[in-house]
Design an enzyme around this catalytic site. Structure first.
Site, PDB file in Angstrom:
ATOM      1  N   THR A  61     -15.261  -7.027  -6.454  1.00 45.94           N
ATOM      2  CA  THR A  61     -14.449  -7.206  -6.025  1.00 45.94           C
ATOM      3  C   THR A  61     -13.912  -8.080  -4.770  1.00 45.94           C
ATOM      4  O   THR A  61     -14.102  -8.778  -5.375  1.00 45.94           O
ATOM      5  CB  THR A  61     -16.115  -6.110  -4.566  1.00 45.94           C
ATOM      6  N   LYS A  65     -11.030  -9.659  -7.645  1.00 46.23           N
ATOM      7  CA  LYS A  65     -10.439  -9.218  -9.056  1.00 46.23           C
ATOM      8  C   LYS A  65      -9.227  -9.832  -9.731  1.00 46.23           C
ATOM      9  O   LYS A  65      -9.497  -9.163 -11.128  1.00 46.23           O
ATOM     10  CB  LYS A  65     -10.009  -7.622  -8.379  1.00 46.23           C
ATOM     11  N   ALA A 127       0.929  -0.435  -1.426  1.00 48.91           N
ATOM     12  CA  ALA A 127       1.091  -1.315  -2.882  1.00 48.91           C
ATOM     13  C   ALA A 127       0.444  -2.433  -2.850  1.00 48.91           C
ATOM     14  O   ALA A 127       1.285  -3.621  -3.152  1.00 48.91           O
ATOM     15  CB  ALA A 127       3.141  -1.491  -2.239  1.00 48.91           C
ATOM     16  N   TYR A 224     -13.424   5.426   2.810  1.00 51.04           N
ATOM     17  CA  TYR A 224     -14.826   5.994   2.659  1.00 51.04           C
ATOM     18  C   TYR A 224     -15.129   5.700   4.572  1.00 51.04           C
ATOM     19  O   TYR A 224     -15.007   4.628   4.024  1.00 51.04           O
ATOM     20  CB  TYR A 224     -15.485   6.613   2.123  1.00 51.04           C
ATOM     21  N   GLY A 246     -12.620   8.534  -0.140  1.00 50.33           N
ATOM     22  CA  GLY A 246     -13.214   7.992  -1.399  1.00 50.33           C
ATOM     23  C   GLY A 246     -14.283   7.697  -2.347  1.00 50.33           C
ATOM     24  O   GLY A 246     -14.956   6.771  -2.902  1.00 50.33           O
TER      25      GLY A 246
HETATM   26  P1  ATR Z   1      -5.651  -3.589  -1.092  1.00 48.21           P
HETATM   27  O1  ATR Z   1      -5.912  -4.694  -1.298  1.00 48.21           O
HETATM   28  O2  ATR Z   1      -7.033  -3.646   0.064  1.00 48.21           O
HETATM   29  O3  ATR Z   1      -4.814  -2.889  -1.402  1.00 48.21           O
HETATM   30  P2  ATR Z   1      -3.760  -5.391   1.157  1.00 48.21           P
HETATM   31  O4  ATR Z   1      -3.219  -6.041  -0.433  1.00 48.21           O
HETATM   32  O5  ATR Z   1      -3.202  -5.938   1.896  1.00 48.21           O
HETATM   33  O6  ATR Z   1      -5.365  -4.716   0.370  1.00 48.21           O
HETATM   34  O7  ATR Z   1      -2.961  -4.254   0.352  1.00 48.21           O
HETATM   35  C1  ATR Z   1      -2.326  -3.167   2.407  1.00 48.21           C
HETATM   36  C2  ATR Z   1      -1.939  -2.332   1.787  1.00 48.21           C
HETATM   37  O8  ATR Z   1      -2.166  -1.730   3.459  1.00 48.21           O
HETATM   38  C3  ATR Z   1      -0.345  -2.972   2.390  1.00 48.21           C
HETATM   39  O9  ATR Z   1       0.477  -1.406   1.378  1.00 48.21           O
HETATM   40  C4  ATR Z   1      -0.051  -2.474   3.527  1.00 48.21           C
HETATM   41  O10 ATR Z   1       1.361  -2.736   3.869  1.00 48.21           O
HETATM   42  P3  ATR Z   1       2.193  -3.900   3.735  1.00 48.21           P
HETATM   43  O11 ATR Z   1       2.159  -4.198   2.758  1.00 48.21           O
HETATM   44  O12 ATR Z   1       3.469  -3.201   3.948  1.00 48.21           O
HETATM   45  O13 ATR Z   1       1.470  -4.502   4.445  1.00 48.21           O
HETATM   46  C5  ATR Z   1      -0.736  -0.840   3.613  1.00 48.21           C
HETATM   47  N1  ATR Z   1      -1.085  -0.897   5.375  1.00 48.21           N
HETATM   48  C6  ATR Z   1      -2.402  -1.531   5.955  1.00 48.21           C
HETATM   49  N2  ATR Z   1      -1.684  -1.445   7.011  1.00 48.21           N
HETATM   50  C7  ATR Z   1      -0.982  -0.523   7.243  1.00 48.21           C
HETATM   51  C8  ATR Z   1      -0.582   0.724   8.343  1.00 48.21           C
HETATM   52  N3  ATR Z   1      -1.008   0.227   9.966  1.00 48.21           N
HETATM   53  N4  ATR Z   1       0.534   1.254   8.024  1.00 48.21           N
HETATM   54  C9  ATR Z   1       1.447   1.274   6.688  1.00 48.21           C
HETATM   55  N5  ATR Z   1       0.492   0.398   5.860  1.00 48.21           N
HETATM   56  C10 ATR Z   1      -0.203  -0.363   5.785  1.00 48.21           C
END
Ligand code: ATR
Length: 280
Positions: A61, A65, A127, A224, A246
């Protein structure tokens, strides 16, 4: 006793030990499953040590990963598409990497929620790693259209160009996927809207046009928790009749990891029911 574990940093919150213990009991498998929390710079050494002690497999986790994927001798197509592994299998002196997150999501939607994805319009929000892990399995269900939308649009485009470059997908399926920023999401009802952003962690929601939720939409939050997530509250407010968090994905991805290791697919309904009851 065959030995398994989940590695993460932190890992104390992980429910995987409980889930795999329930699977092992139900299927009569003699195995142990523990939590390991290596220091971030010691991840590869911790994996090597676990193997040398006779460990048979690992779940991986955050934040390991991608490094788990990189250290493997061989990877499944779905792990290659994700560029990340949540499962390592040690056999024949080698390390095999798989990613069961996407199939866990798809199985929860298709089998547990009984929601077919073929020819459907799917909106995937986010993303990061969570979104990246599920794009190929979602496309493999042959939706009519998969829109990957992210606050930072460039990251959504990057997911699709990297997926294409991974060579794990046909042109036909690739042609069903498109990327955009949140503000460019087509304001039309989607059959399924999946939240793969981490916004819930801060109590926020991704800013999506409310028209994406229609009278037959399934809103799915990969997060979740106790009570309804902020994203599912938003979806419900905008009229989405079907809501899922989830927890089912968590149990289904675990079942697929268990299958990889033990060649037995455990039943998931009772385990999911127990976790749900404990969550309150
Ligand atoms: P994970 O591996 O859990 O997906 P991450 O790589 O940090 O974590 O990605 C977090 C995702 O949540 C990203 O898509 C992020 O958008 P950005 O790429 O623009 O940062 C999105 N995210 C986090 N907080 C958000 C918010 N308040 N509104 C919209 N998107 C959010």
């Amino acid at each position: 006793m065959d030995r398994y574990a989940v590695m993460g940093h932190p890992v104390s919150h992980s429910r995987s030990p409980q889930i795999h213990a329930l699977f092992a009991k139900a299927t009569g498998q003699l195995m142990t499953y523990e939590r390991i929390d290596p220091e971030p710079d010691r991840f590869e050494a911790a994996v090597a040590r676990f193997r040398s002690e006779g460990g048979k497999g690992l779940n991986i986790t955050l934040p390991f990963k991608e490094r788990a994927f990189a250290l493997a001798d061989g990877q499944t197509a779905r792990a290659r598409a994700a560029g990340a592994a949540n499962t390592l299998d040690f056999r024949e002196g080698q390390v095999f990497a798989d990613n069961t997150d996407g199939v866990g999501l798809v199985r929860d939607i298709v089998q547990n929620q009984r929601f077919m994805l073929q020819q459907k319009h799917i909106l995937l929000l986010g993303a990061g790693g969570a979104a990246r892990g599920v794009v190929l399995p979602l496309l493999a269900e042959q939706p009519a259209r998969l829109v990957v939308a992210n606050r930072t649009a460039a990251r959504a485009f990057a997911i699709l160009s990297e997926l294409k470059a991974s060579g794990t997908i046909t042109d036909d399926l690739m042609g069903r996927a498109e990327a955009c920023g949140l503000e460019d999401i087509p304001a039309e009802p989607f059959d399924v809207v999946i939240n793969a952003t981490s916004s819930s962690l801060t109590g926020a929601v991704p800013e999506v046009p409310q028209g994406v939720f229609g009278p037959r939409t399934l809103a799915y939050d990969m997060m979740y928790g106790r009570g309804q997530t902020p994203f599912l509250k938003l979806a419900q407010t905008h009229g989405a009749p079907y809501l899922a968090d989830g927890l089912g994905m968590l149990v289904e991805q675990a079942a697929e990891s268990f299958y990889l290791w033990r060649h037995l697919l455990p039943a998931t309904a009772a385990v999911l029911q127990q976790l749900r009851a404990e969550l309150g």
